[in-house]
Write an enzyme that holds these catalytic residues in place. Sequence first.
Site, mmCIF file in Angstrom:
data_model
loop_
_atom_site.group_PDB
_atom_site.id
_atom_site.type_symbol
_atom_site.label_atom_id
_atom_site.label_comp_id
_atom_site.label_asym_id
_atom_site.label_seq_id
_atom_site.Cartn_x
_atom_site.Cartn_y
_atom_site.Cartn_z
ATOM 1 N N CYS A 1 0.803 -1.222 0.000
ATOM 2 C CA CYS A 1 0.000 0.000 0.000
ATOM 3 C C CYS A 1 0.837 1.274 0.000
ATOM 4 O O CYS A 1 0.285 2.377 -0.060
ATOM 5 C CB CYS A 1 -0.944 -0.006 1.200
ATOM 6 S SG CYS A 1 -1.947 -1.506 1.277
ATOM 7 N N HIS B 1 -2.429 8.252 6.272
ATOM 8 C CA HIS B 1 -2.672 6.932 5.691
ATOM 9 C C HIS B 1 -3.962 6.332 6.249
ATOM 10 O O HIS B 1 -4.651 5.597 5.537
ATOM 11 C CB HIS B 1 -1.492 6.005 5.993
ATOM 12 C CG HIS B 1 -1.635 4.624 5.457
ATOM 13 N ND1 HIS B 1 -1.669 4.353 4.102
ATOM 14 C CD2 HIS B 1 -1.771 3.422 6.076
ATOM 15 C CE1 HIS B 1 -1.804 3.055 3.909
ATOM 16 N NE2 HIS B 1 -1.872 2.461 5.091
ATOM 17 N N GLU C 1 -0.300 5.589 13.813
ATOM 18 C CA GLU C 1 0.060 6.723 12.964
ATOM 19 C C GLU C 1 -0.223 8.036 13.670
ATOM 20 O O GLU C 1 0.598 8.967 13.631
ATOM 21 C CB GLU C 1 -0.699 6.675 11.634
ATOM 22 C CG GLU C 1 -0.337 7.839 10.719
ATOM 23 C CD GLU C 1 -1.136 7.867 9.422
ATOM 24 O OE1 GLU C 1 -0.762 8.639 8.521
ATOM 25 O OE2 GLU C 1 -2.135 7.135 9.329
ATOM 26 N N LYS D 1 -9.384 8.107 2.686
ATOM 27 C CA LYS D 1 -9.951 6.754 2.675
ATOM 28 C C LYS D 1 -11.330 6.697 3.315
ATOM 29 O O LYS D 1 -12.059 5.719 3.118
ATOM 30 C CB LYS D 1 -9.006 5.782 3.373
ATOM 31 C CG LYS D 1 -7.674 5.591 2.651
ATOM 32 C CD LYS D 1 -6.802 4.578 3.376
ATOM 33 C CE LYS D 1 -5.467 4.397 2.680
ATOM 34 N NZ LYS D 1 -4.585 5.565 2.838
ATOM 35 N N HIS E 1 -9.736 2.027 0.658
ATOM 36 C CA HIS E 1 -8.295 1.848 0.513
ATOM 37 C C HIS E 1 -7.987 1.327 -0.886
ATOM 38 O O HIS E 1 -8.293 0.184 -1.206
ATOM 39 C CB HIS E 1 -7.795 0.868 1.573
ATOM 40 C CG HIS E 1 -6.311 0.827 1.720
ATOM 41 N ND1 HIS E 1 -5.440 1.417 0.837
ATOM 42 C CD2 HIS E 1 -5.528 0.249 2.676
ATOM 43 C CE1 HIS E 1 -4.205 1.207 1.223
ATOM 44 N NE2 HIS E 1 -4.227 0.507 2.348
ATOM 45 N N PHE F 1 1.940 -3.355 3.880
ATOM 46 C CA PHE F 1 2.282 -4.654 4.455
ATOM 47 C C PHE F 1 3.789 -4.900 4.251
ATOM 48 O O PHE F 1 4.334 -4.621 3.180
ATOM 49 C CB PHE F 1 1.499 -5.769 3.770
ATOM 50 C CG PHE F 1 0.071 -5.906 4.257
ATOM 51 C CD1 PHE F 1 -0.452 -5.062 5.213
ATOM 52 C CD2 PHE F 1 -0.750 -6.906 3.740
ATOM 53 C CE1 PHE F 1 -1.763 -5.203 5.667
ATOM 54 C CE2 PHE F 1 -2.059 -7.060 4.178
ATOM 55 C CZ PHE F 1 -2.565 -6.200 5.141
#
Length: 574
Positions: free
Chosen positions: A325, A465, A476, A496, A501, A561
């Site tokens: 991502c 994010h 975050e 998002k 996403h 990831f």
Amino acid sequence: MASSSSLASPLCTWLVAACMSVACDKDPSRSAMLHSFSASKRLSHCARRKKILAQCGSQFSNWSCNRNGGGLISSFCGSSIQGLMSSCLAFEPCNEFYNSKGVSSLGFFGDNGGLYSLFGSKNVAVKRKQRRLNRAAFSEAMAVAVEPAKEITTKKKPPMKQRRVVVTGMGVETPLGHDPDVFYNNLLNGVSGISEIETFDCTQYPTRIAGEIKSFSTDGWVAPKLSKRMDKFMLYMLTAGKKALADGGITEDVMKELDKYKCGVLIGSAMGGMKVFNDAIEALRISYKKMNPFCVPFATTNMGSAMLAMDLGWMGPNYSISTACATSNFCILSAANHIIRGEADVMLCGGSDAAIIPIGLGGFVACRALSQRNNDPTKASRPWDMNRDGFVMGEGAGVLLLEELEHAKKRGATIYAEFLGGSFACDAYHMTEPRPDGFGIILCIEKALAQSGISREDVNYINAHATSTPAGDIKEFQALLHCFGRNPELRVNSTKSMIGHLLGAAGAVEAVAAVQAIRTGWVHPNINLENPDEEVDTNVLVGPKKERLDIKAALSNSFGFGGHNSTIVFAPYK
């Protein structure tokens, strides 16, 4: 042969080693040495060693003093030093070298493990420390012999003013629109692009919602024949890329004037052509003859960049990056670096993904990462809200047209924003979970600020994010507070919340949102933030309505990831 003081000479050590490794089957003098090896079996161990070394010393002396033959070098391989090295490495020791006690019987390491017996010392007890020194000297000598000489450069490069990178065009394919302005207006109005999945029957899945693109057309952008064969991720990429060119004023006339050797494409994908590959597997169940001959190239993540470059005739930097991502941010920063280094003047960069298919949905369901709020799709993606239960898949593409400042000014391009820099970092912790201490994110942000040449106080807008996952959102946010404190001017939101996403395309689409915020002076709301998590400070989060903001610098985060962290920074062009 020589006294023990010869040990200090790397050249001598190397030459003796080379002598011992030369093949013995062709040269008559070597045959004589082989004969001496056979005869030496009758001698005592010490005498046999002396005789062998004497023969080697004689061989070495003859080779090194043979003026007619060019000395040692020409005896091996003529006048080439490189040939000498390769020849010595290629030769095999003679057979006698391997018999009975092998190397140790020749005194290479000696009875006491040192090199003294090789150089003629007699019955000297060698201490451990001396043996280590001997081995080190031997290794150093061999390294000197094998490594090529390094050229020493004394001239320094003249100081160069760093090339500046600006954004001159944008293209998108998203659940909220296929044009950057339409897309951003929908964001400002708090419109959600998340709905029930329609492209396939997913009634058996626990998650049946996504940020799906309902109407998509390649008319006028991609040849019909390719449209039928390509995976959607490539089609999204090609259309968004060409739209970015059109938005940047790259007409056919301008295209003719561009130096195509300095125009590149760097658009990545996290998942690649999953649909094409999945269809190939289904066809293979019948016969390999039923498989799409393009299934392999159209499934690879690099092929979108390659096909776009072929279409445009651009021969500059061309590849893709796949870091889950975080893919888009990696591509954008790498593309900007090509321009800064002078390897390109113009770069199309970003990301694309189209994973809303059975295998894609099923895979993320198996990861237990998706929201299951099927009865209320528009409320499913809710970053920082206490009732968040996972992220919502999305699909699409985002592409930026980056250009060197003087190049853009010369052609009269409209400059939307300036790209200041960014950074990468790795959590080195877990495949899918962020570090508990958030250090990887903090490191990434601080490096991005340093590379961009701006202070923490300069950043007053962050497109986070924030995916709507329990752990990710909080880690975050804590990292943001650590880096920026509770700055009352700082505004943070998550795109998002409205489009889900977009995986590898997320960073690029969010970069477009950040640039649009700079252009318009408006930042979009966070929708579905009804019950903020106790660990977040709502004073820095944008509310349920759009807000006016004079942006000094905008920061955009993307994490993937594998612990891939990436941060990029934009600012108004001045």
